[in-house]
Write an enzyme that holds these catalytic residues in place. Sequence first.
Site, PDB file in Angstrom:
ATOM      1  N   GLY A  11       0.669  -0.951  -0.196  1.00 44.97           N
ATOM      2  CA  GLY A  11       0.131  -0.499   0.193  1.00 44.97           C
ATOM      3  C   GLY A  11       1.014   1.649  -0.149  1.00 44.97           C
ATOM      4  O   GLY A  11      -0.105   2.420   0.117  1.00 44.97           O
ATOM      5  N   SER A  12       2.051   1.168  -0.299  1.00 42.29           N
ATOM      6  CA  SER A  12       2.828   2.332  -0.812  1.00 42.29           C
ATOM      7  C   SER A  12       2.278   3.841  -1.083  1.00 42.29           C
ATOM      8  O   SER A  12       2.418   4.590  -1.455  1.00 42.29           O
ATOM      9  CB  SER A  12       4.458   2.130  -0.972  1.00 42.29           C
ATOM     10  N   ASN A  13       1.734   3.064  -2.428  1.00 42.21           N
ATOM     11  CA  ASN A  13       1.211   4.226  -3.280  1.00 42.21           C
ATOM     12  C   ASN A  13       0.200   4.482  -2.398  1.00 42.21           C
ATOM     13  O   ASN A  13      -0.654   6.116  -3.178  1.00 42.21           O
ATOM     14  CB  ASN A  13       0.500   3.560  -4.810  1.00 42.21           C
ATOM     15  N   MET A  92      -4.037  -7.006  -6.892  1.00 42.12           N
ATOM     16  CA  MET A  92      -2.969  -7.254  -8.686  1.00 42.12           C
ATOM     17  C   MET A  92      -4.269  -9.244  -8.683  1.00 42.12           C
ATOM     18  O   MET A  92      -3.770  -9.983  -8.958  1.00 42.12           O
ATOM     19  CB  MET A  92      -1.772  -8.643  -8.277  1.00 42.12           C
ATOM     20  N   ASN A 109      -5.572   2.333 -13.509  1.00 38.80           N
ATOM     21  CA  ASN A 109      -5.255   1.475 -12.956  1.00 38.80           C
ATOM     22  C   ASN A 109      -3.607   2.013 -12.702  1.00 38.80           C
ATOM     23  O   ASN A 109      -3.281   3.112 -13.485  1.00 38.80           O
ATOM     24  CB  ASN A 109      -4.771   0.122 -13.489  1.00 38.80           C
ATOM     25  N   HIS A 111       0.512   0.724 -13.323  1.00 36.08           N
ATOM     26  CA  HIS A 111       1.610   0.149 -13.632  1.00 36.08           C
ATOM     27  C   HIS A 111       2.574   0.369 -13.842  1.00 36.08           C
ATOM     28  O   HIS A 111       3.077   1.541 -14.150  1.00 36.08           O
ATOM     29  CB  HIS A 111       0.853  -0.579 -15.398  1.00 36.08           C
TER      30      HIS A 111
HETATM   31  C1  GAR Z   1       2.825  -0.434  -7.213  1.00 37.31           C
HETATM   32  O1  GAR Z   1       4.104  -0.748  -8.247  1.00 37.31           O
HETATM   33  C2  GAR Z   1       2.438  -1.219  -8.890  1.00 37.31           C
HETATM   34  O2  GAR Z   1       2.824  -0.227  -9.876  1.00 37.31           O
HETATM   35  C3  GAR Z   1       1.560  -2.236  -9.017  1.00 37.31           C
HETATM   36  O3  GAR Z   1       2.722  -2.368  -7.360  1.00 37.31           O
HETATM   37  C4  GAR Z   1       3.005  -1.989  -6.940  1.00 37.31           C
HETATM   38  C5  GAR Z   1       2.188  -1.810  -5.599  1.00 37.31           C
HETATM   39  O4  GAR Z   1       2.929  -1.108  -4.513  1.00 37.31           O
HETATM   40  N1  GAR Z   1       0.997  -2.701 -10.003  1.00 37.31           N
HETATM   41  C6  GAR Z   1       1.144  -3.789 -11.098  1.00 37.31           C
HETATM   42  O5  GAR Z   1       2.142  -4.704 -11.102  1.00 37.31           O
HETATM   43  C7  GAR Z   1      -0.368  -3.978 -11.368  1.00 37.31           C
HETATM   44  N2  GAR Z   1      -0.068  -5.279 -12.705  1.00 37.31           N
HETATM   45  P1  GAR Z   1       2.057  -1.165  -3.459  1.00 37.31           P
HETATM   46  O6  GAR Z   1       1.407  -1.730  -2.460  1.00 37.31           O
HETATM   47  O7  GAR Z   1       3.125  -0.392  -2.511  1.00 37.31           O
HETATM   48  O8  GAR Z   1       1.546   1.150  -4.073  1.00 37.31           O
END
Ligand code: GAR
Length: 192
Positions: A11-13, A92, A109, A111
């Site tokens: 969940g850093s984003n 995911m 989304n 990516h």
């Molecule tokens: C992020 O790097 C995002 O771009 C990727 O998952 C990570 C989630 O990180 N998403 C994908 O690969 C989608 N196909 P987070 O949980 O720290 O936000």
Amino acid sequence: MRVVILGSGRGSNAEAILQAQAAGRLGRAQVVRILSDQPGAGILALGARFGVPAQFVDPAPFKTKLEGEGEGRFIAAVREAAPDLVVLAGFMRVLKPGFLGAFAGKIINLHPSLLPAFPGLDGIGQAFRAGVKETGCTVHEVTLAVDAGRIIEQARVPLLPDDTVESLAARVHAAEHRLLPAVIARLSGVEN
Ligand code: GAR
């Protein structure tokens, strides 16, 4: 603009979005709910920290897609939050017509590559192994074709000569943390 965030991981984003909101950098957007398909996901712990309802939603019966009963439960949970925008931040699972139709035109989304290059899993590792000179991250509209919806915005990240996949990942993630809140603010009608 009411925002629901869906995620499966740390969940850093989502945290970057919530920090932007706390700092007044999310425009007219407001995160109203966080939902995860993983009961122990770090993203759910953000709810208590930022005062946003956060909830696990059972995605069964499938492992990698959202369809059938699990899809119905997600549609109901998202609907309850009445969002204007649904943000996939590390969610995911492949979305199917039921969910896409319920929130048509409202799902974006994030990516970790410069789409259309390196769609699917491990976009950062794919780019690193391909030896490209630059990669980055993309925010795009979600459609039935995976990672192929209209691109809204991208951020570029150069590969450095002494990069490891870990150092590259750290810079791609930093770029993501800037890009996604900025795109949400802009979609809410406010330019930072
Ligand atoms: C992020 O790097 C995002 O771009 C990727 O998952 C990570 C989630 O990180 N998403 C994908 O690969 C989608 N196909 P987070 O949980 O720290 O936000």
